[in-house]
Design a protein around this motif. Sequence first.
Motif, PDB file in Angstrom:
ATOM      1  N   PRO A  37       0.796  -1.281   0.134  1.00  0.00           N
ATOM      2  CA  PRO A  37      -0.022   0.160  -0.088  1.00  0.00           C
ATOM      3  C   PRO A  37       0.874   1.130  -0.174  1.00  0.00           C
ATOM      4  O   PRO A  37       2.071   1.304   0.742  1.00  0.00           O
ATOM      5  N   THR A  38       0.410   2.145  -0.666  1.00  0.00           N
ATOM      6  CA  THR A  38       1.343   3.579  -1.030  1.00  0.00           C
ATOM      7  C   THR A  38       0.207   4.622  -0.830  1.00  0.00           C
ATOM      8  O   THR A  38      -0.757   4.487  -1.127  1.00  0.00           O
ATOM      9  N   ASP A  39       0.793   5.932  -0.389  1.00  0.00           N
ATOM     10  CA  ASP A  39       0.184   7.108  -0.575  1.00  0.00           C
ATOM     11  C   ASP A  39       0.430   7.999  -1.869  1.00  0.00           C
ATOM     12  O   ASP A  39      -0.135   9.024  -1.830  1.00  0.00           O
ATOM     13  N   TYR A  40       1.179   7.327  -2.878  1.00  0.00           N
ATOM     14  CA  TYR A  40       1.554   8.175  -4.118  1.00  0.00           C
ATOM     15  C   TYR A  40       0.905   7.090  -5.309  1.00  0.00           C
ATOM     16  O   TYR A  40       0.906   6.175  -5.245  1.00  0.00           O
ATOM     17  N   SER A  63       4.879   1.496  -7.264  1.00  0.00           N
ATOM     18  CA  SER A  63       6.122   0.681  -6.775  1.00  0.00           C
ATOM     19  C   SER A  63       6.831   0.061  -7.873  1.00  0.00           C
ATOM     20  O   SER A  63       8.275   0.076  -7.567  1.00  0.00           O
ATOM     21  N   LYS A 150       6.880  11.408   4.391  1.00  0.00           N
ATOM     22  CA  LYS A 150       6.184  12.373   3.099  1.00  0.00           C
ATOM     23  C   LYS A 150       6.990  13.716   2.929  1.00  0.00           C
ATOM     24  O   LYS A 150       7.999  14.103   4.079  1.00  0.00           O
ATOM     25  N   PRO A 185      -6.086  10.871   1.668  1.00  0.00           N
ATOM     26  CA  PRO A 185      -6.012   9.633   2.574  1.00  0.00           C
ATOM     27  C   PRO A 185      -7.290   8.764   2.363  1.00  0.00           C
ATOM     28  O   PRO A 185      -8.473   9.453   1.857  1.00  0.00           O
ATOM     29  N   ASP A 294      -1.750  -1.973   6.634  1.00  0.00           N
ATOM     30  CA  ASP A 294      -1.140  -0.873   5.888  1.00  0.00           C
ATOM     31  C   ASP A 294      -2.104  -0.444   4.877  1.00  0.00           C
ATOM     32  O   ASP A 294      -2.347   0.924   4.868  1.00  0.00           O
ATOM     33  N   THR A 297      -4.782   2.640   6.140  1.00  0.00           N
ATOM     34  CA  THR A 297      -4.212   3.897   6.058  1.00  0.00           C
ATOM     35  C   THR A 297      -3.594   4.581   5.081  1.00  0.00           C
ATOM     36  O   THR A 297      -3.465   5.667   4.984  1.00  0.00           O
ATOM     37  N   ARG A 298      -3.337   3.497   3.972  1.00  0.00           N
ATOM     38  CA  ARG A 298      -2.729   3.861   3.061  1.00  0.00           C
ATOM     39  C   ARG A 298      -3.795   4.489   1.874  1.00  0.00           C
ATOM     40  O   ARG A 298      -4.806   3.703   1.817  1.00  0.00           O
ATOM     41  N   ALA A 299      -3.259   5.194   0.950  1.00  0.00           N
ATOM     42  CA  ALA A 299      -4.312   5.707  -0.057  1.00  0.00           C
ATOM     43  C   ALA A 299      -4.578   4.671  -1.307  1.00  0.00           C
ATOM     44  O   ALA A 299      -5.685   4.471  -1.826  1.00  0.00           O
TER      45      ALA A 299
END
Length: 345
Positions: A37-40, A63, A150, A185, A294, A297-299
């Motif tokens: 999981p990632t926020d980008y 990724s 971040k 988020p 994860d 909480t990850r986007a």
Amino acid sequence: MTVRPLRSGCRIGAGAVLAGALLLALAEPAAADAAGPTDYRTDIVAIAPSTDAVAVEMIGGDSFIQLTVADGVEVLVVGYQGEPYLRFDADGAVLQNENSPARWLNDDRYADTELPPNADAEADPDWLQVADNGQFAWHDHRTHWMNPAKPPGVEPGDTVLEAVVPLVVDGADVDVAVRSVLLDPPPVWPIVAGVLSAAAACALAIRLLGARWGTGLVVTVGATVATVFGAWAYRSVPAETGPSTMLWLLPLVALVAVGLAAVIGRRKPQAPTLDLLVGLAGTELALWGWLRRDALTRALIPSDAPAALDRAVIVASMVIGAVAVAVAISRVVRPPTLAPVTPTT
């Protein structure tokens, strides 16, 4: 004549499931740096000059970058120091230069790896074939933010990097331009929905079927759904990105455990092994959700499954697993008392 072998087989099977499940519970994911999981999100902005010889796609949000090369086309991916890193031959073979520093730095998302002595951008290439279908995906540190923290002062929707991945396509330079942005988020409602639905299902099943079999039924349903979503995530990314088999194996072991409990329960409804198996299935299910925490909480989740539903399943699995473990422990520590039998005269 057949009862004793059946009982022995059930005991052996139960022991095998117990041992295997405990090993799985202690095991680390098979791939330490698979897409997570990632926020980008990184987008392919342009391929210049434009060409139909290659197709480029981002895997897992930011990724991995995946390159697909048309038949009969030769492509060279240039490493971080201008060295040849990957070679796509006209026959579909994909080769990796073992002497390229990029080959070793790309083993870890943040390049947290020690370079071997042979990693030298000036050395002659040492080619090792890694694929044969003209397609390959790899970590490329030019395509994602290279820090677990971040970037300061960046808000969702802002660009965190712009870069170029250089290719040589049939002898001509081609630049793949990328841009990565910070995402909003994830919403909270899937977590709430997962907790409430799992708690309600456990309460209703236990009320109707009793603690042991009610819990077993809910674990069966939860493990089935978790297996589907785990396999979905596993198949959503290319094999070379190293998706963990724990994505589908943990809930599958939970299913085997409750299935074995059902078989034993037909012969010996009061066997203490039943509670151990149901509790063990709950442990595997809760562990599956914990390993994927994860995603809550990850986007962005590296799966083709609907993200909101996936998050709800993850939370529900942890709740169901926790209830199953609690029920099993309570029954093992304080087994239910049987009503006294009045002797007949």
